[in-house]
Scaffold this motif. Structure first.
Motif, short mmCIF file in Angstrom:
data_model
loop_
_atom_site.label_atom_id
_atom_site.label_comp_id
_atom_site.label_asym_id
_atom_site.label_seq_id
_atom_site.Cartn_x
_atom_site.Cartn_y
_atom_site.Cartn_z
N GLU A 62 9.96 2.93 -3.84
CA GLU A 62 8.49 2.86 -3.80
C GLU A 62 8.09 2.81 -2.32
N ILE A 63 7.29 3.79 -1.87
CA ILE A 63 6.90 3.88 -0.46
C ILE A 63 5.38 3.85 -0.39
N THR A 64 4.84 2.73 0.09
CA THR A 64 3.40 2.49 0.10
C THR A 64 2.83 2.60 1.51
N ASN A 86 4.69 7.71 -1.68
CA ASN A 86 4.33 7.94 -3.09
C ASN A 86 3.36 6.91 -3.66
N ARG A 87 2.83 6.04 -2.80
CA ARG A 87 1.86 5.05 -3.27
C ARG A 87 0.91 4.74 -2.12
N LEU A 88 -0.38 4.67 -2.42
CA LEU A 88 -1.38 4.30 -1.42
C LEU A 88 -2.01 2.96 -1.81
N GLY A 123 -2.07 14.29 -5.07
CA GLY A 123 -0.89 14.13 -5.90
C GLY A 123 -0.38 12.71 -6.02
N PHE A 124 -1.17 11.73 -5.56
CA PHE A 124 -0.76 10.33 -5.72
C PHE A 124 -1.08 9.89 -7.15
N CYS A 215 3.34 -3.64 -8.11
CA CYS A 215 3.85 -3.31 -6.78
C CYS A 215 5.23 -3.94 -6.60
N ARG A 216 6.25 -3.12 -6.59
CA ARG A 216 7.63 -3.62 -6.48
C ARG A 216 7.88 -4.31 -5.14
#
Length: 349
Positions: A62-64, A86-88, A123-124, A215-216
């Motif tokens: 998970e990349i925020t 891949n996450r905002l 695409g998020f 949120c991991r």
């Protein structure tokens, strides 16, 4: 900030920290603090290429990225997505322009709405919106309207939290007129009901997610997990299982000082003492609605539950904490008064 120089500084900083984690894989990345959305998609492409060359970033990581609506240019989200983010997490705070102005935000409601739409178009499929309540002069109807507008933008995660007045801020020096405590409580109860009706599960004191979208990265914090911190002002926590030690550290805070000597950026390398581990483990775990597993506390501290659970009798009698065979968690009442529970916990332990 010059992108090329900061990129090289981050990678030099990371090189110094690799020995702290050995071959442990990295499951999550959180890019926050300041305005990271000002940096380009190309910067993040190169950053993650450098990270993957140095350590094991899992395929499902998970990349925020934190984004401020006032600093996001049209089309920039697409570059972030192409870079592997891949996450905002978008700091909206409110959709009421008067409240945004009172908070000193540089964006308006329409900009925030556009940012959420751009995130989906880029695409998020998973993103968070930050929303505040208990704002100066805010009515219950206005707070719930903010929440309804946020839900309408179809995020997969919402952080909905009360404005708190922190030391060394303008509001601390000149306190605003916030809603009365009873009014705040009524607003909170109505907001929780609204979120639940829309499928948002409360899993942490101020965090709500659709199924599968918690949120991991934050869950790792609350479960007393380890994390590396690179970049100006970043914090880290590392466990050395072989030595039985836990340390926290902070990197050089001022960007100009950090850029000058990134390879010497680690500061305040402080041990978490055995006496502190129990309280820190419980303080973090009790933020979660499901609480913390007793086995996790023992793994973190080396202390069986039987040695410390007896000290929580008063908190249990007051209906603030519950203990089962496997877990310790706050009751609804305890979660509502979490700061008070933690203060009493510190005294009890």
């Amino acid at each position: 900030m010059p992108e090329a120089a900061y990129l090289q500084a981050l990678l030099k900083d990371l090189d110094q920290d690799l020995s702290l984690i050995g071959d442990r894989p990295v499951e999550t990345v959180f890019i926050g603090g300041g305005t990271p959305s000002l940096l380009s998609g190309d910067f993040y492409q190169q950053l993650f290429q450098g990270i993957r060359q140095r350590l094991c970033l899992t395929d499902q990581a998970e990349i925020t990225l934190e984004a401020n609506p006032g600093t996001v240019e049209a089309g920039r989200f697409a570059g972030f997505r192409e870079a592997g983010i891949n996450r905002l997490s978008i700091g909206v705070q409110s959709f009421n322009n008067a409240h945004l102005q009172a908070l000193g935000r540089i964006h308006d409601a329409s900009t925030a709405i556009d940012a959420a739409r751009q995130a989906r178009e880029a695409g998020f499929t998973t993103f968070n919106l930050d929303i505040m309540h208990a704002l100066p002069g805010q009515s219950r109807a206005q707070a719930l309207d903010d929440l309804q507008q946020a839900i309408a933008l179809q995020p997969t995660h919402l952080s909905w939290y009360e404005l708190t007045i922190e030391p060394n801020t303008v509001f601390y020096r000149s306190p605003p007129d916030q809603p009365a405590p009873d009014s705040m409580a009524d607003t909170e109860e109505a907001g929780f009901a609204l979120l639940a009706s829309e499928g948002f599960q409360r899993y942490e004191v101020s965090a709500f997610s659709l199924d599968g979208h918690a949120c991991r990265h934050n869950l790792n914090y609350w479960q007393f997990g380890d994390y590396l911190g690179i970049g100006a002002g970043a914090h880290g926590k590392i466990t050395d299982a072989a030595r039985g030690t836990i340390h926290r550290y902070q990197k050089t805070r001022k960007p100009e000082d950090y850029l000058a000597h990134p390879e010497q950026a680690r500061r305040q390398f402080q041990p978490v003492t055995e006496d502190d581990r129990l309280f820190e483990s419980l303080m973090n775990g009790l933020r979660l609605v499901e609480g913390i597993r007793l086995q996790t506390v023992e793994d973190n501290t080396g202390l069986p539950a039987a040695q410390w659970i007896k000290n929580l009798g008063e908190l249990r009698q007051q209906g603030l904490l519950e203990v089962t065979a496997q877990r310790l968690h706050c009751t609804d009442k305890g979660m509502h008064h979490l700061n008070g529970v933690l203060a009493k916990l510190a005294e009890a332990l």
